[in-house]
Design a protein around this motif. Sequence first.
Motif, PDB file in Angstrom:
ATOM      1  N   GLU A 127      93.033  66.849 -19.386  1.00 35.65           N
ATOM      2  CA  GLU A 127      92.499  68.055 -18.740  1.00 35.65           C
ATOM      3  C   GLU A 127      91.102  68.395 -19.234  1.00 35.65           C
ATOM      4  OE1 GLU A 127      95.278  71.246 -19.384  1.00 35.65           O
ATOM      5  OE2 GLU A 127      96.894  70.186 -18.350  1.00 35.65           O
ATOM      6  N   HIS A 128      90.790  68.000 -20.460  1.00 35.04           N
ATOM      7  CA  HIS A 128      89.493  68.282 -21.082  1.00 35.04           C
ATOM      8  C   HIS A 128      88.333  67.644 -20.303  1.00 35.04           C
ATOM      9  CE1 HIS A 128      87.018  69.580 -24.382  1.00 35.04           C
ATOM     10  NE2 HIS A 128      86.648  68.362 -24.691  1.00 35.04           N
TER      11      HIS A 128
ATOM     12  N   ARG B 182      87.022  58.695 -22.877  1.00 35.44           N
ATOM     13  CA  ARG B 182      87.823  59.287 -23.937  1.00 35.44           C
ATOM     14  C   ARG B 182      87.676  58.458 -25.214  1.00 35.44           C
ATOM     15  NH1 ARG B 182      93.778  60.720 -22.376  1.00 35.44           N
ATOM     16  NH2 ARG B 182      92.855  59.764 -20.571  1.00 35.44           N
TER      17      ARG B 182
ATOM     18  N   LYS C 251      97.753  66.577 -21.514  1.00 37.93           N
ATOM     19  CA  LYS C 251      96.982  67.768 -21.870  1.00 37.93           C
ATOM     20  C   LYS C 251      95.548  67.382 -22.250  1.00 37.93           C
ATOM     21  CE  LYS C 251      96.527  72.140 -22.986  1.00 37.93           C
ATOM     22  NZ  LYS C 251      96.259  73.089 -21.932  1.00 37.93           N
ATOM     23  N   ALA C 252      95.378  66.295 -22.992  1.00 34.88           N
ATOM     24  CA  ALA C 252      94.040  65.848 -23.409  1.00 34.88           C
ATOM     25  C   ALA C 252      93.184  65.460 -22.210  1.00 34.88           C
ATOM     26  CB  ALA C 252      94.161  64.671 -24.373  1.00 34.88           C
TER      27      ALA C 252
ATOM     28  N   ASP D 272     103.817  61.285 -21.785  1.00 39.13           N
ATOM     29  CA  ASP D 272     103.210  61.747 -23.036  1.00 39.13           C
ATOM     30  C   ASP D 272     102.481  63.060 -22.763  1.00 39.13           C
ATOM     31  OD1 ASP D 272     101.747  62.175 -25.347  1.00 39.13           O
ATOM     32  OD2 ASP D 272     101.060  60.095 -25.495  1.00 39.13           O
ATOM     33  N   ALA D 273     103.117  64.175 -23.105  1.00 37.84           N
ATOM     34  CA  ALA D 273     102.567  65.505 -22.818  1.00 37.84           C
ATOM     35  C   ALA D 273     101.209  65.706 -23.488  1.00 37.84           C
ATOM     36  CB  ALA D 273     103.545  66.585 -23.259  1.00 37.84           C
ATOM     37  N   LYS D 274     101.023  65.165 -24.699  1.00 33.04           N
ATOM     38  CA  LYS D 274      99.736  65.310 -25.399  1.00 33.04           C
ATOM     39  C   LYS D 274      98.624  64.582 -24.653  1.00 33.04           C
ATOM     40  CE  LYS D 274      99.540  65.236 -29.940  1.00 33.04           C
ATOM     41  NZ  LYS D 274      99.744  64.778 -31.348  1.00 33.04           N
ATOM     42  N   ALA D 275      98.897  63.392 -24.157  1.00 28.70           N
ATOM     43  CA  ALA D 275      97.886  62.626 -23.418  1.00 28.70           C
ATOM     44  C   ALA D 275      97.542  63.319 -22.105  1.00 28.70           C
ATOM     45  CB  ALA D 275      98.387  61.209 -23.151  1.00 28.70           C
TER      46      ALA D 275
ATOM     47  N   LYS E 110     104.393  57.038 -23.089  1.00 29.24           N
ATOM     48  CA  LYS E 110     104.631  56.571 -24.449  1.00 29.24           C
ATOM     49  C   LYS E 110     106.027  55.962 -24.510  1.00 29.24           C
ATOM     50  CE  LYS E 110     106.249  61.003 -26.251  1.00 29.24           C
ATOM     51  NZ  LYS E 110     106.041  62.060 -27.233  1.00 29.24           N
TER      52      LYS E 110
ATOM     53  N   TYR F 190      99.222  57.782 -19.757  1.00 31.59           N
ATOM     54  CA  TYR F 190     100.008  59.016 -19.794  1.00 31.59           C
ATOM     55  C   TYR F 190     101.468  58.786 -20.211  1.00 31.59           C
ATOM     56  CZ  TYR F 190      96.060  60.697 -17.051  1.00 31.59           C
ATOM     57  OH  TYR F 190      94.804  61.016 -16.623  1.00 31.59           O
TER      58      TYR F 190
END
Length: 179
Positions: free
Chosen positions: A152-153, A51, A149-150, A144-147, A135, A133
């Motif tokens: 999953e990429h 990442r 979700k990221a 951290d929902a954004k981390a 914060k 994951y």
Amino acid sequence: VSAVAQVKRDLRDWQLTRCLFVGDAGMVSAANFKALAAGGGKYLMCMPLRRGDALTEQVLARAGRYRTVTQRLQIKEVVIGDGERRLRYVLCFNPEEAAKDGADREQRMGDAAQDVQSKRVAELRTSRRYGKYLKLDAKGLELDAKAIKAAEHYDGKFIVHGNDDTLSAEDMALGYKQL
């Protein structure tokens, strides 16, 4: 690098006319690429997905659809650069592994949510399993929902890099898979 040098020495005795070196992410280094390509040597290497790494982000961001090779393998060829300096990559996707990666992360997040309540903040933030994951904000430590979700990429994906233009994208992916 010493393993590559040893393999090349061993192969000289066999007097092969064509050889393709296939290696895993642990073999990836500029020195190994240089040693393998010396004298027209050909290779396939699985590149680590990291990442934030420029190569990873360039390959993953390239537009285009995956082509299905097998039930467990879809591929997309990505070429970066032009002419002789261009680099060829095959982005591989395994839907079964993606589902497994997602389920594993979901399990870890369930565990992390329970552990966050235990107030082990320093231990959790430095954890290789949970730290990326989480914060810390004014409310305290939380997922951290954004981390999440990221992440999953990256599920079910790996990149194969090679310098043999005679190989199709399918040959590159399957050649590595047979390692």
